[in-house]
Design a protein around this motif. Structure first.
Motif, PDB file in Angstrom:
ATOM      1  N   LYS A  54       2.449  17.375  -3.365  1.00 11.43           N
ATOM      2  CA  LYS A  54       1.497  18.700  -2.617  1.00 11.43           C
ATOM      3  C   LYS A  54       0.946  17.943  -1.479  1.00 11.43           C
ATOM      4  CE  LYS A  54      -0.596  21.079  -5.229  1.00 11.43           C
ATOM      5  NZ  LYS A  54      -0.415  20.760  -5.962  1.00 11.43           N
ATOM      6  N   THR A  55       0.816  16.978  -1.512  1.00  8.82           N
ATOM      7  CA  THR A  55      -0.263  15.729  -0.254  1.00  8.82           C
ATOM      8  C   THR A  55       0.767  15.724   0.503  1.00  8.82           C
ATOM      9  OG1 THR A  55      -2.074  15.392  -2.541  1.00  8.82           O
ATOM     10  CG2 THR A  55      -1.713  14.452   0.218  1.00  8.82           C
ATOM     11  N   ASP A 154      -6.304  21.979   0.808  1.00  7.35           N
ATOM     12  CA  ASP A 154      -6.204  21.479  -0.122  1.00  7.35           C
ATOM     13  C   ASP A 154      -6.164  22.310  -1.409  1.00  7.35           C
ATOM     14  OD1 ASP A 154      -3.934  20.072  -1.828  1.00  7.35           O
ATOM     15  OD2 ASP A 154      -5.278  18.170  -1.298  1.00  7.35           O
ATOM     16  N   GLU A 155      -5.901  22.515  -2.726  1.00  8.12           N
ATOM     17  CA  GLU A 155      -6.392  23.432  -3.813  1.00  8.12           C
ATOM     18  C   GLU A 155      -7.343  24.134  -3.485  1.00  8.12           C
ATOM     19  OE1 GLU A 155      -7.154  20.711  -7.138  1.00  8.12           O
ATOM     20  OE2 GLU A 155      -5.649  18.932  -5.925  1.00  8.12           O
TER      21      GLU A 155
HETATM   22 MG    MG Z   1      -2.815  17.777  -4.714  1.00  3.12          MG
END
Ligand code: MG
Ligand code: ADP
Length: 212
Positions: A54-55, A154-155
Motif C-alpha cells: 500500500k505504501t 495511512d492505516e
Molecule cells: Mg502500510
C-alpha cells in the motif's frame, strides 16, 4: 502479485525507471487497482492486508502530483505511529531517489520539538507524521498546509482506534478543499466509512481480499 507492469500505467518515465532499478517488476494487486484511479485524479480508498504494497501505491500517487521545483509542502501522509511514519518516509525516499532535491520530512510525537521546528523552517515537499504532532505544528503556524495537493491517511483504522479523529479533523480543516485524498487501511470498519464520507469526494473504493 498481478501480472501487470508499472509501465502499463501512465506513471512518469522517471518513476518507472526508478521502480525498475529497485527491482519492482510487477504491481501488487492493490497497486494495479489503485494506481490508475489515483492517476485519473480520484479520491481513493484502498483496503488490503498488511504487506500488500500500500505504501508504494499511495507513494506513487503523491509523487505523481508533486512539482519538485515548487519548494512547498504539497503532500501530507498521516500515520498512526512513529515507526510506521519512519517506514513510509523510507519507502517514499526510495521511490523518489532519482528525483533531485526532493525533501521528505517526518514529524512525529515523542520526538524533541526543537529539531522539528528547525527542519520546518528549512521547508519540505512531503511531510509524513503522526496526527497529534502534525496538528500541533499546524495550529502554531509552523506548518502551512495551503499548498497540499495530496492528503494520505495511512492505516486509517488504527488512527481512529488510537483516538486521532479530532486531530485528523483539525488537520483536514487546514488543507485546501480542492485536493486528492487517499485513504489506505487493512480493515474497513463503519467509522472509517463515516470519516471517508465527509473527508473525501466521491471516493473510489478498492478492496483486495486477503485470500489473494
Ligand atoms: Mg502500510
Ligand atoms: P502495506 O503497507 O500494505 O502493509 P508495504 O507498503 O509496507 O505494505 O509493502 C511491503 C513490502 O513490499 C515493502 O518491503 C515494499 O518495499 C515491497 N513492495 C511493494 N510493492 C512492491 C512491488 N510492486 N514489487 C516488489 N516489492 C514491492
Amino acid at each position: 502479485m498481478s501480472h501487470l507492469t508499472f509501465s502499463s500505467t501512465s506513471l512518469s518515465p522517471e518513476l518507472i525507471e526508478n521502480l525498475t532499478s529497485l527491482g519492482y517488476q510487477t504491481m501488487t494487486e492493490i497497486q494495479a487497482m489503485t494506481i490508475p484511479l489515483m492517476l485519473a485524479g480520484n479520491d481513493v480508498i484502498g483496503q488490503a492486508k498488511t504487506g500488500s504494497g500500500k505504501t508504494c501505491a499511495f507513494g506513487l500517487g503523491l509523487l505523481s502530483n508533486l512539482d519538485v521545483k515548487r519548494f512547498r509542502v504539497q503532500s501530507l501522509v498521516l500515520c498512526p505511529t512513529r515507526e510506521l511514519a519512519d517506514q513510509v518516509a523510507v519507502e517514499i525516499r526510495k521511490l523518489a531517489r532519482n528525483i533531485h532535491n526532493i525533501k521528505v520530512l517526518t514529524l512525529c510525537g515523542g520526538q524533541p520539538m526543537g529539531p522539528q521546528i528547525g527542519s520546518l523552517e528549512h521547508g519540505a515537499h512531503i511531510i509524513v507524521g503522526t496526527p497529534g504532532r502534525v496538528e500541533e505544528h499546524v495550529r502554531k503556524g509552523r506548518l502551512s498546509l495551503e499548498d497540499i495537493n495530496t492528503l494520505v491517511l495511512d492505516e486509517a483504522d488504527r488512527m481512529l482506534d488510537m483516538g486521532f479523529e479530532e486531530a485528523l479533523e483539525t488537520i483536514v480543516g487546514f488543507c485546501p478543499a480542492q485536493r486528492q485524498t487517499l485513504l489506505f487501511s487493512a480493515t474497513y470498519p463503519a467509522k472509517i466509512e463515516q470519516l471517508a464520507a465527509h473527508l473525501m469526494q466521491s471516493p473510489q473504493r478498492v478492496t483486495v481480499e486477503s485470500t489473494h
